[in-house]
Design an enzyme around this catalytic site. Structure first.
Site, mmCIF file in Angstrom:
data_model
loop_
_atom_site.group_PDB
_atom_site.id
_atom_site.type_symbol
_atom_site.label_atom_id
_atom_site.label_comp_id
_atom_site.label_asym_id
_atom_site.label_seq_id
_atom_site.Cartn_x
_atom_site.Cartn_y
_atom_site.Cartn_z
ATOM 1 N N ILE A 47 -0.250 -8.814 -11.161
ATOM 2 C CA ILE A 47 0.742 -7.760 -11.416
ATOM 3 C C ILE A 47 1.715 -8.208 -12.510
ATOM 4 O O ILE A 47 2.134 -7.425 -13.357
ATOM 5 C CB ILE A 47 1.476 -7.398 -10.116
ATOM 6 C CG1 ILE A 47 0.464 -6.986 -9.041
ATOM 7 C CG2 ILE A 47 2.479 -6.272 -10.354
ATOM 8 C CD1 ILE A 47 0.993 -6.909 -7.649
ATOM 9 N N SER A 62 6.585 -5.737 -0.421
ATOM 10 C CA SER A 62 5.277 -5.206 -0.011
ATOM 11 C C SER A 62 5.419 -4.251 1.166
ATOM 12 O O SER A 62 6.318 -4.404 1.994
ATOM 13 C CB SER A 62 4.372 -6.379 0.399
ATOM 14 O OG SER A 62 3.204 -5.914 1.073
ATOM 15 N N TYR A 71 2.873 -14.613 5.644
ATOM 16 C CA TYR A 71 3.090 -14.008 4.308
ATOM 17 C C TYR A 71 3.979 -12.773 4.448
ATOM 18 O O TYR A 71 5.009 -12.659 3.778
ATOM 19 C CB TYR A 71 1.753 -13.604 3.663
ATOM 20 C CG TYR A 71 1.943 -12.572 2.579
ATOM 21 C CD1 TYR A 71 1.702 -11.225 2.834
ATOM 22 C CD2 TYR A 71 2.438 -12.936 1.343
ATOM 23 C CE1 TYR A 71 1.931 -10.269 1.875
ATOM 24 C CE2 TYR A 71 2.669 -11.980 0.370
ATOM 25 C CZ TYR A 71 2.406 -10.638 0.642
ATOM 26 O OH TYR A 71 2.649 -9.685 -0.317
ATOM 27 N N LYS A 121 8.130 -11.887 3.218
ATOM 28 C CA LYS A 121 8.624 -10.724 2.472
ATOM 29 C C LYS A 121 9.822 -10.109 3.213
ATOM 30 O O LYS A 121 10.801 -9.700 2.593
ATOM 31 C CB LYS A 121 7.517 -9.680 2.297
ATOM 32 C CG LYS A 121 6.426 -10.080 1.326
ATOM 33 C CD LYS A 121 6.962 -10.356 -0.083
ATOM 34 C CE LYS A 121 5.870 -10.729 -1.059
ATOM 35 N NZ LYS A 121 6.401 -11.130 -2.367
ATOM 36 N N PHE A 164 2.254 -0.836 -2.330
ATOM 37 C CA PHE A 164 1.193 -0.533 -1.373
ATOM 38 C C PHE A 164 -0.023 -1.344 -1.797
ATOM 39 O O PHE A 164 0.103 -2.586 -1.851
ATOM 40 C CB PHE A 164 1.054 0.988 -1.227
ATOM 41 C CG PHE A 164 2.162 1.487 -0.315
ATOM 42 C CD1 PHE A 164 3.493 1.449 -0.730
ATOM 43 C CD2 PHE A 164 1.885 1.888 0.976
ATOM 44 C CE1 PHE A 164 4.527 1.835 0.122
ATOM 45 C CE2 PHE A 164 2.916 2.289 1.841
ATOM 46 C CZ PHE A 164 4.239 2.254 1.408
ATOM 47 N N ASP A 182 -5.374 -5.242 11.172
ATOM 48 C CA ASP A 182 -5.432 -4.068 10.289
ATOM 49 C C ASP A 182 -4.818 -2.848 10.973
ATOM 50 O O ASP A 182 -5.141 -2.559 12.132
ATOM 51 C CB ASP A 182 -6.887 -3.749 9.936
ATOM 52 C CG ASP A 182 -7.361 -4.526 8.716
ATOM 53 O OD1 ASP A 182 -8.570 -4.710 8.566
ATOM 54 O OD2 ASP A 182 -6.497 -4.959 7.931
HETATM 55 C C1 WQD Z 1 -7.770 -2.819 2.629
HETATM 56 C C2 WQD Z 1 -8.752 -2.206 3.620
HETATM 57 C C3 WQD Z 1 -9.586 -3.725 5.279
HETATM 58 C C4 WQD Z 1 -11.926 -6.265 2.646
HETATM 59 C C5 WQD Z 1 -3.179 -6.480 1.831
HETATM 60 C C6 WQD Z 1 -1.911 -7.187 2.193
HETATM 61 C C7 WQD Z 1 -0.732 -6.438 1.615
HETATM 62 C C8 WQD Z 1 -0.905 -6.251 0.126
HETATM 63 C C9 WQD Z 1 -2.225 -5.586 -0.182
HETATM 64 C C10 WQD Z 1 0.317 -7.963 -1.033
HETATM 65 C C11 WQD Z 1 -8.507 -2.691 5.052
HETATM 66 C C12 WQD Z 1 -10.716 -3.204 4.383
HETATM 67 C C13 WQD Z 1 -11.092 -5.274 3.122
HETATM 68 C C14 WQD Z 1 -13.312 -6.243 3.012
HETATM 69 C C15 WQD Z 1 -12.924 -4.240 4.244
HETATM 70 N N1 WQD Z 1 -0.830 -7.485 -0.553
HETATM 71 N N2 WQD Z 1 -11.594 -4.275 3.896
HETATM 72 N N3 WQD Z 1 -13.754 -5.217 3.801
HETATM 73 O O1 WQD Z 1 -4.954 -5.475 4.162
HETATM 74 O O2 WQD Z 1 -4.293 -3.168 3.275
HETATM 75 O O3 WQD Z 1 -3.175 -5.199 2.380
HETATM 76 O O4 WQD Z 1 -3.269 -6.388 0.429
HETATM 77 O O5 WQD Z 1 1.387 -7.473 -0.997
HETATM 78 O O6 WQD Z 1 0.425 -7.185 1.853
HETATM 79 O O7 WQD Z 1 -1.787 -7.162 3.593
HETATM 80 O O8 WQD Z 1 -5.540 -4.746 1.796
HETATM 81 O O9 WQD Z 1 -7.594 -4.908 0.441
HETATM 82 O O10 WQD Z 1 -7.236 -6.589 2.328
HETATM 83 O O11 WQD Z 1 -7.784 -4.220 2.875
HETATM 84 O O12 WQD Z 1 -13.359 -3.313 4.972
HETATM 85 O O13 WQD Z 1 -14.115 -7.118 2.632
HETATM 86 O O14 WQD Z 1 -10.067 -2.615 3.282
HETATM 87 O O15 WQD Z 1 -10.011 -3.757 6.633
HETATM 88 O O16 WQD Z 1 -8.717 -1.617 5.921
HETATM 89 P P1 WQD Z 1 -4.529 -4.617 3.025
HETATM 90 P P2 WQD Z 1 -7.077 -5.209 1.811
#
Ligand code: WQD
Length: 349
Positions: free
Chosen positions: A26, A138, A163, A167, A192, A309
Site C-alpha cells: 500500500i 484496519s 496483529y 491496531k 477493508f 473468519d
Molecule cells: C478473505 C476471505 C477467507 C484465503 C485480512 C486481515 C485484515 C486485512 C485484510 C490487514 C476469507 C477466504 C482466504 C484462502 C479462502 N489485513 N480465503 N482461501 O481475513 O478478510 O482480512 O486481510 O489489515 O486485517 O484480517 O482477508 O484475504 O485472508 O480472506 O477461502 O486461501 O477469503 O476465509 O473469507 P481477511 P483474507
C-alpha cells in the site's frame, strides 16, 4: 477540472510527506499517488517486508525517484536526522508487521514492532511540530461486527489475533496523543480488503511465502505456483455460503491517504474513516470474477472454515465520501485484472 488539478498540485508542491513502509504494497501505491498529486514523498523502509526494485518501478511510473532511507522507523535518532534534514509537512505511517497468522505464533514481535514504531514516530512528529499524521489501521479492529455495512460508530470488537489487537492499541495511542497535543491532526484509516495492483503492472503485492490472503493465492494458483485454492467454508449465512468481504483496489486506497492529508480538515483531534467500496463480494464471486475477467480457470475446492473468519464484513464508506470527497474509482473486475497483470510480470522477472 484541469484548473482544479493544477491548483491542487501547486498547493501541494514541495510539501514533503514522510511515508514509512513506502516500498511496501500500500505504501508504494500511496507514494505514486502523492507524487501525482504534487507532493514530495520521503520514504523510510527497512525492506524487511518489501523489495528495493519497487523504488525503481515508482520512478518508471512517475519519472521521479523518491528519496528513501533504509532503517527501522522505531529508531528515534535516525528519525531525528531525517526530520532535521527535511521540513516534513505530514506523515503517513504504514510500517508494521501485518500477517494475522504469524502474529499468533510471534505475538511479541508484533507488539514490539507495531507499537514501538508508532510511539517513536509520534514523539518525533510532536518534537518537529508536524501538522498531519495518517495512521494505517484496519477493519479488523471491529472484530466480528454485529451488523453490516460497518460504520465508524460500530463498537471496537474482540479481535483474536495479536496483529488485530496492535491496531486497536495503536488507535488508542493515536487518540490519546491527538487529545494531548491539539496541533497534531491524526487520521485513522480503517482499510477493508486491499487488492489489485497499479494498472501498469509495475508495482503490486509481494506476499512473503505462502499467501494468507485470498487474491494473491488466487493469482498464484492461476500462475501454477500453487496447485489449488481452498475456499475456507461454504456453510456461512451468505449469498452462496462463502465469506463476504469488501475488496478495495489498492490505488483507490492510496488516493484515500492523499485525501486524508487535505489541510482543510478541522484543526486537532482524531478523524476516523472506513476505506472500502461499500460493496460485499463472496469468495466464490471473487474466484468467478477473476476467471471471467482474465479468461482462465482457477483450480479450487471447498474446504473447512478458517478459524476466526467472520461471515460478512463490508464498509459503510459514506463518511469518507462526504467529509473528504473520496470515492473508489475501480471495480472488483478492474482490481482482479490488474492483480493478474502484476502476477504475470512477476513470473517473467
Ligand atoms: C478473505 C476471505 C477467507 C484465503 C485480512 C486481515 C485484515 C486485512 C485484510 C490487514 C476469507 C477466504 C482466504 C484462502 C479462502 N489485513 N480465503 N482461501 O481475513 O478478510 O482480512 O486481510 O489489515 O486485517 O484480517 O482477508 O484475504 O485472508 O480472506 O477461502 O486461501 O477469503 O476465509 O473469507 P481477511 P483474507
Amino acid at each position: 477540472m484541469l484548473f482544479l488539478t493544477i491548483f491542487t498540485e501547486t498547493m501541494n508542491k514541495d510539501r514533503k510527506i514522510l511515508v514509512t513502509g513506502g516500498a511496501g504494497f500500500i505504501g508504494s501505491h500511496t507514494v505514486v499517488s502523492l507524487i501525482e498529486s504534487g507532493f514530495t514523498p520521503i520514504i523510510i523502509d527497512d525492506f524487511r517486508n518489501s523489495e528495493k526494485f519497487i523504488l525503481d518501478r515508482i520512478n518508471q511510473i512517475t519519472a521521479l525517484h523518491p528519496i528513501a532511507y533504509e532503517f527501522d522507523c522505531a529508531d528515534q535518532n535516525k528519525l531525528r536526522e531525517v526530520f532535521t534534514e527535511h521540513e516534513i509537512g505530514g506523515i503517513i505511517h504504514f510500517a508494521a508487521d501485518k500477517a494475522v497468522g504469524e502474529s499468533v505464533k510471534l505475538p511479541l514481535k508484533y507488539y514490539e514492532n507495531n507499537i514501538q514504531s508508532l510511539v517513536s514516530l509520534l514523539k518525533i512528529a510532536i518534537e518537529f511540530k508536524v501538522p498531519d499524521f495518517v495512521f494505517s489501521s484496519s477493519c479488523t479492529v471491529y472484530g466480528e461486527p454485529d451488523k453490516v455495512p460497518v460504520d465508524e460508530n460500530a463498537p471496537i470488537g474482540f479481535t483474536a489475533s495479536p496483529y488485530g489487537y496492535t491496531k486497536q492499541v495503536c488507535e488508542r495511542i493515536c487518540r490519546d496523543t491527538a487529545y494531548a497535543y491539539s496541533n497534531l491532526k491524526i487520521t485513522l484509516l480503517r482499510y477493508f480488503n486491499p487488492i489489485g495492483a497499479h494498472p501498469s503492472g509495475l508495482i503490486g503485492e509481494l506476499p512473503l511465502g505462502v499467501p494468507n490472503n485470498l487474491v494473491p493465492f488466487v493469482t498464484q494458483t492461476a500462475a501454477g505456483i500453487r496447485d489449488q485454492l481452498t475456499v475456507f467454508g461454504n456453510d456461512y449465512p451468505t449469498v452462496d455460503g462463502t465469506c463476504v468481504r469488501d475488496y478495495i483496489h489498492v490505488c483507490d486506497l492510496a488516493d484515500a491517504h492523499v485525501a486524508a492529508l487535505n489541510p482543510s480538515k478541522e484543526e486537532g483531534g482524531v478523524n476516523i474513516f472506513n476505506v472500502g467500496t461499500g460493496l460485499g463480494s463472496s469468495v466464490l464471486e471473487v474466484v468467478r470474477t477473476f476467471e471471467k475477467v482474465n479468461n482462465l480457470s482457477v483450480n479450487h475446492k471447498i474446504g473447512e472454515r478458517r478459524e476466526g473468519d467472520a461471515a460478512a464484513v463490508f464498509a459503510d464508506n459514506s463518511k469518507i465520501s462526504s467529509e473528504l470527497g473520496w470515492k473508489p474509482k475501480y471495480t472488483l473486475s478492474d482490481a482482479l485484472a490488474h492483480a493478474w497483470t502484476w502476477q504475470k510480470q512477476l513470473n517473467e522477472k
